[in-house]
Scaffold this motif. Structure first.
Motif, PDB file in Angstrom:
ATOM      1  N   ILE A  12       0.861  -1.180   0.000  1.00 23.22           N
ATOM      2  CA  ILE A  12       0.000   0.000   0.000  1.00 23.22           C
ATOM      3  C   ILE A  12       0.901   1.236   0.000  1.00 23.22           C
ATOM      4  CG2 ILE A  12      -1.776   1.317   1.223  1.00 23.22           C
ATOM      5  CD1 ILE A  12      -2.842  -1.311   0.275  1.00 23.22           C
ATOM      6  N   GLY A  13       0.679   2.123  -0.978  1.00 25.53           N
ATOM      7  CA  GLY A  13       1.462   3.346  -1.076  1.00 25.53           C
ATOM      8  C   GLY A  13       0.577   4.567  -0.980  1.00 25.53           C
ATOM      9  N   GLU A  14       1.123   5.671  -0.443  1.00 29.36           N
ATOM     10  CA  GLU A  14       0.378   6.932  -0.339  1.00 29.36           C
ATOM     11  C   GLU A  14       1.158   8.046  -1.020  1.00 29.36           C
ATOM     12  OE1 GLU A  14      -2.023   6.286   3.894  1.00 29.36           O
ATOM     13  OE2 GLU A  14      -0.320   7.686   3.822  1.00 29.36           O
ATOM     14  N   TRP A  15       0.411   8.911  -1.692  1.00 25.91           N
ATOM     15  CA  TRP A  15       1.003  10.084  -2.337  1.00 25.91           C
ATOM     16  C   TRP A  15       0.175  11.307  -1.953  1.00 25.91           C
ATOM     17  CZ3 TRP A  15      -1.120  12.221  -7.317  1.00 25.91           C
ATOM     18  CH2 TRP A  15      -0.447  13.382  -7.710  1.00 25.91           C
ATOM     19  N   LEU A  22      -4.973  16.374  -0.865  1.00 26.48           N
ATOM     20  CA  LEU A  22      -5.434  15.130  -0.250  1.00 26.48           C
ATOM     21  C   LEU A  22      -4.427  14.008  -0.494  1.00 26.48           C
ATOM     22  CD1 LEU A  22      -6.631  13.228  -2.774  1.00 26.48           C
ATOM     23  CD2 LEU A  22      -8.540  14.788  -2.558  1.00 26.48           C
ATOM     24  N   ILE A  23      -4.541  12.971   0.331  1.00 25.69           N
ATOM     25  CA  ILE A  23      -3.655  11.799   0.196  1.00 25.69           C
ATOM     26  C   ILE A  23      -4.333  10.766  -0.680  1.00 25.69           C
ATOM     27  CG2 ILE A  23      -2.625   9.866   1.446  1.00 25.69           C
ATOM     28  CD1 ILE A  23      -2.269  11.768   3.836  1.00 25.69           C
ATOM     29  N   ARG A  24      -3.652  10.346  -1.722  1.00 27.54           N
ATOM     30  CA  ARG A  24      -4.161   9.287  -2.610  1.00 27.54           C
ATOM     31  C   ARG A  24      -3.485   7.965  -2.240  1.00 27.54           C
ATOM     32  NH1 ARG A  24      -7.207  11.689  -6.404  1.00 27.54           N
ATOM     33  NH2 ARG A  24      -6.700  13.808  -7.070  1.00 27.54           N
ATOM     34  N   ARG A  25      -4.272   6.894  -2.217  1.00 28.65           N
ATOM     35  CA  ARG A  25      -3.740   5.570  -1.849  1.00 28.65           C
ATOM     36  C   ARG A  25      -3.737   4.643  -3.058  1.00 28.65           C
ATOM     37  NH1 ARG A  25      -3.533   4.258   3.732  1.00 28.65           N
ATOM     38  NH2 ARG A  25      -4.096   2.100   3.370  1.00 28.65           N
ATOM     39  N   PHE A  26      -2.686   3.830  -3.120  1.00 35.48           N
ATOM     40  CA  PHE A  26      -2.508   2.930  -4.262  1.00 35.48           C
ATOM     41  C   PHE A  26      -2.076   1.548  -3.792  1.00 35.48           C
ATOM     42  CE2 PHE A  26      -1.212   7.224  -5.442  1.00 35.48           C
ATOM     43  CZ  PHE A  26      -1.930   7.459  -6.605  1.00 35.48           C
ATOM     44  N   ASN A  27      -2.417   0.550  -4.618  1.00 31.58           N
ATOM     45  CA  ASN A  27      -1.689  -0.709  -4.580  1.00 31.58           C
ATOM     46  C   ASN A  27      -0.438  -0.509  -5.429  1.00 31.58           C
ATOM     47  OD1 ASN A  27      -4.510  -2.903  -4.427  1.00 31.58           O
ATOM     48  ND2 ASN A  27      -2.904  -2.696  -2.906  1.00 31.58           N
ATOM     49  N   ILE A  64       8.425  -0.933   4.969  1.00 36.61           N
ATOM     50  CA  ILE A  64       7.316  -0.139   5.480  1.00 36.61           C
ATOM     51  C   ILE A  64       7.868   1.163   6.057  1.00 36.61           C
ATOM     52  CG2 ILE A  64       5.319  -0.104   7.013  1.00 36.61           C
ATOM     53  CD1 ILE A  64       5.353  -2.213   4.641  1.00 36.61           C
ATOM     54  N   GLY A  65       7.368   2.291   5.516  1.00 34.74           N
ATOM     55  CA  GLY A  65       7.847   3.596   5.941  1.00 34.74           C
ATOM     56  C   GLY A  65       8.799   4.254   4.958  1.00 34.74           C
ATOM     57  N   CYS A  66       9.219   3.504   3.932  1.00 40.49           N
ATOM     58  CA  CYS A  66      10.144   4.091   2.951  1.00 40.49           C
ATOM     59  C   CYS A  66       9.400   5.042   2.011  1.00 40.49           C
ATOM     60  CB  CYS A  66      10.845   3.003   2.131  1.00 40.49           C
ATOM     61  SG  CYS A  66       9.797   2.233   0.865  1.00 40.49           S
ATOM     62  N   THR A  67      10.160   5.906   1.354  1.00 34.93           N
ATOM     63  CA  THR A  67       9.612   6.793   0.334  1.00 34.93           C
ATOM     64  C   THR A  67      10.317   6.499  -0.984  1.00 34.93           C
ATOM     65  OG1 THR A  67       9.164   8.519   1.969  1.00 34.93           O
ATOM     66  CG2 THR A  67       9.192   9.191  -0.335  1.00 34.93           C
ATOM     67  N   LEU A  68       9.548   6.246  -2.026  1.00 37.76           N
ATOM     68  CA  LEU A  68      10.099   5.928  -3.347  1.00 37.76           C
ATOM     69  C   LEU A  68       9.744   7.036  -4.326  1.00 37.76           C
ATOM     70  CD1 LEU A  68       9.024   2.171  -3.542  1.00 37.76           C
ATOM     71  CD2 LEU A  68      11.269   3.060  -2.887  1.00 37.76           C
ATOM     72  N   TYR A  69      10.704   7.376  -5.164  1.00 37.35           N
ATOM     73  CA  TYR A  69      10.456   8.398  -6.186  1.00 37.35           C
ATOM     74  C   TYR A  69      10.034   7.685  -7.472  1.00 37.35           C
ATOM     75  CZ  TYR A  69      11.085  12.534  -9.070  1.00 37.35           C
ATOM     76  OH  TYR A  69      10.873  13.584  -9.920  1.00 37.35           O
ATOM     77  N   ILE A  70       8.725   7.727  -7.769  1.00 43.10           N
ATOM     78  CA  ILE A  70       8.165   6.977  -8.899  1.00 43.10           C
ATOM     79  C   ILE A  70       7.556   7.948  -9.900  1.00 43.10           C
ATOM     80  CG2 ILE A  70       6.481   5.214  -9.599  1.00 43.10           C
ATOM     81  CD1 ILE A  70       6.723   4.012  -6.784  1.00 43.10           C
ATOM     82  N   LEU A  71       8.227   8.101 -11.029  1.00 44.03           N
ATOM     83  CA  LEU A  71       7.717   8.903 -12.143  1.00 44.03           C
ATOM     84  C   LEU A  71       7.205  10.278 -11.687  1.00 44.03           C
ATOM     85  CD1 LEU A  71       5.857   6.080 -14.100  1.00 44.03           C
ATOM     86  CD2 LEU A  71       8.228   6.812 -14.334  1.00 44.03           C
ATOM     87  N   GLY A  72       8.049  10.991 -10.968  1.00 42.20           N
ATOM     88  CA  GLY A  72       7.709  12.357 -10.593  1.00 42.20           C
ATOM     89  C   GLY A  72       6.909  12.496  -9.315  1.00 42.20           C
ATOM     90  N   ARG A  73       6.654  11.385  -8.627  1.00 41.71           N
ATOM     91  CA  ARG A  73       5.875  11.455  -7.381  1.00 41.71           C
ATOM     92  C   ARG A  73       6.601  10.735  -6.260  1.00 41.71           C
ATOM     93  NH1 ARG A  73       2.529  10.704 -11.635  1.00 41.71           N
ATOM     94  NH2 ARG A  73       0.801  12.175 -11.889  1.00 41.71           N
ATOM     95  N   LEU A  74       6.545  11.318  -5.066  1.00 41.75           N
ATOM     96  CA  LEU A  74       7.109  10.659  -3.886  1.00 41.75           C
ATOM     97  C   LEU A  74       6.024   9.794  -3.245  1.00 41.75           C
ATOM     98  CD1 LEU A  74       9.200  13.570  -2.326  1.00 41.75           C
ATOM     99  CD2 LEU A  74      10.084  11.511  -3.436  1.00 41.75           C
ATOM    100  N   ILE A  75       6.198   8.487  -3.335  1.00 38.01           N
ATOM    101  CA  ILE A  75       5.209   7.532  -2.828  1.00 38.01           C
ATOM    102  C   ILE A  75       5.734   6.917  -1.538  1.00 38.01           C
ATOM    103  CG2 ILE A  75       3.841   5.478  -3.354  1.00 38.01           C
ATOM    104  CD1 ILE A  75       3.324   7.768  -5.319  1.00 38.01           C
ATOM    105  N   LYS A  76       4.972   7.068  -0.448  1.00 35.56           N
ATOM    106  CA  LYS A  76       5.361   6.462   0.820  1.00 35.56           C
ATOM    107  C   LYS A  76       4.701   5.093   0.966  1.00 35.56           C
ATOM    108  CE  LYS A  76       5.818   7.182   5.769  1.00 35.56           C
ATOM    109  NZ  LYS A  76       5.672   8.107   6.906  1.00 35.56           N
TER     110      LYS A  76
END
Length: 381
Positions: A12-15, A22-27, A64-76
């Motif tokens: 589960i990732g949040e951006w 607002l916070i968007r949630r993703f698989n 869990i708790g990491c932040t990834l830089y995915i295509l211009g977005r920081l996804i936690k």
């Protein structure tokens, strides 16, 4: 073969969407067979990012708790999305908290290398000054210990390095790696046996269990709203220059060696923080090289490819220009040329290629303060 190709791990990732506030949630699905990932928007129930390979993202970057830089977005990454992924990866992706107590920078460098070679990666790091309240919170388990008054006196007002460490069974591993609280009783080749002086000045503190580790990490690395009031950064913004240990060098475990080189060459690290630099910020930071240096695009991609460590550097000799002297220590931009002409420089020792040359430093004396301010004021907020 098709089944193997579709083997995937689910998170589960949040951006945080600034435009919509607002916070968007993703698989977030990761496919280990070809290092690709895809993202599925949970609210809109549709694919957000089709399966794609993202530079710098491999399975070991997920925890869990990491932040990834995915295509211009920081996804936690905030949780596992399925029990199967959790069962397979939980032990390998455990986090713990560590603190390097006041100690010479060379020793701090050796401690970082020791953690890396024993399987624990540094995924967050910050230099901060402890208040007496910070000590009472981070050492709350020791308040009744006879050594606590001495510990409180030793740490209050002092600079320390806080660490988030990730690896297999990280909590137990870290306890084993640092050794007994008393360096005289610690097993040989543990950190405290190697570098500790006594039960108070024993170099390192680590969390004693999983719950404490998560609490300590949240306390030392607070969310943006609390950053200005708790464990603030220690930048001096005076006769200083910027040093960045680039993402590839952090991944390769060269951070400790960089600290040792800086200290032994006559420089103090007056501030330090680990950053994930977004592509747009990396491009802005390197803009002076655009159209001038052929490697500009590669430099931007490298800086945005994962966590880097930024440091404010100040010469121990107050009569020299820090930026000019530090530039000499870093050496030529191309590590191959550095190894030929300036073999004692940092890029000669730690760099791989002209893009992956391990270290960025301010080129011009007048840019030193500006670059430090960019990282520790603008990006720090």
């Amino acid at each position: 073969m098709e089944g193997a190709y579709n083997l995937k791990y689910s998170f589960i990732g949040e951006w945080y969407d600034n435009q919509a506030s607002l916070i968007r949630r993703f698989n977030v699905f990761y496919y280990p067979t070809d290092d690709t990932l895809e993202m599925f928007d949970l609210k809109n129930r549709k694919t957000f990012v089709r399966r794609v390979k993202v530079n710098g993202i491999t399975l070991d970057k997920f925890y869990i708790g990491c932040t990834l830089y995915i295509l211009g977005r920081l996804i936690k990454i905030v949780d596992f999305a399925c029990e199967d992924t959790k069962n397979k990866l939980l032990r390998d992706m455990q986090v713990t908290f560590g603190m390097i107590k006041p100690t010479p920078t060379t020793t701090a460098g050796k401690i970082l290398t020791h953690f890396h070679t024993h399987g624990l990666r540094v995924t967050k790091m910050k230099k901060a000054r402890l208040s007496d309240e910070d000590v009472s919170v981070l050492f709350r388990r020791m308040v009744t210990d006879p050594t606590y008054p001495f510990l409180l006196e030793f740490l209050t007002g002092q600079h320390v390095y806080g660490l988030e460490l990730v690896g297999r069974d990280a909590v137990e591993s870290a306890i084993k790696i640092v050794g007994d609280k008393d360096p005289l009783k610690a097993e040989p080749d543990t950190i405290r046996a190697l570098y500790g002086l006594d039960a108070v000045r024993n170099c390192v503190h680590v969390s004693s269990n999983v719950e404490d580790a998560l609490f300590d990490i949240d306390y030392f690395f607070p969310p943006p709203a609390l950053r200005s009031s708790r464990l603030t950064l220690t930048a001096t913004l005076s006769n200083c220059t910027l040093c960045i240990v680039k993402p590839h060098a952090v991944r390769e475990g060269k951070l400790g060696a960089a600290l040792e080189e800086i200290d032994s060459a006559g420089f103090d690290i007056t501030a330090l923080n680990m950053f994930i630099v977004e592509n747009i910020n990396a491009a802005e930071f390197y803009e002076v090289y655009k159209g001038i240096v052929p490697e500009y695009k590669g430099m931007v991609e490298e800086l945005a490819s994962g966590p880097c460590v930024a440091m404010e550097i100040v010469a121990k000799d107050k009569n020299v220009n820090t930026a000019v002297e530090f530039r000499k220590l870093v050496g030529p931009a191309d590590p191959e040329i550095a190894r030929l002409l300036r073999p004692q420089t940092m890029r000669a020792k730690l760099g791989n290629t002209k893009v992956q040359n391990a270290i960025h430093c301010s080129d011009l004396a007048e840019d030193g303060l500006l670059e430090v301010e960019y990282f520790f004021k603008i990006l720090g907020l």
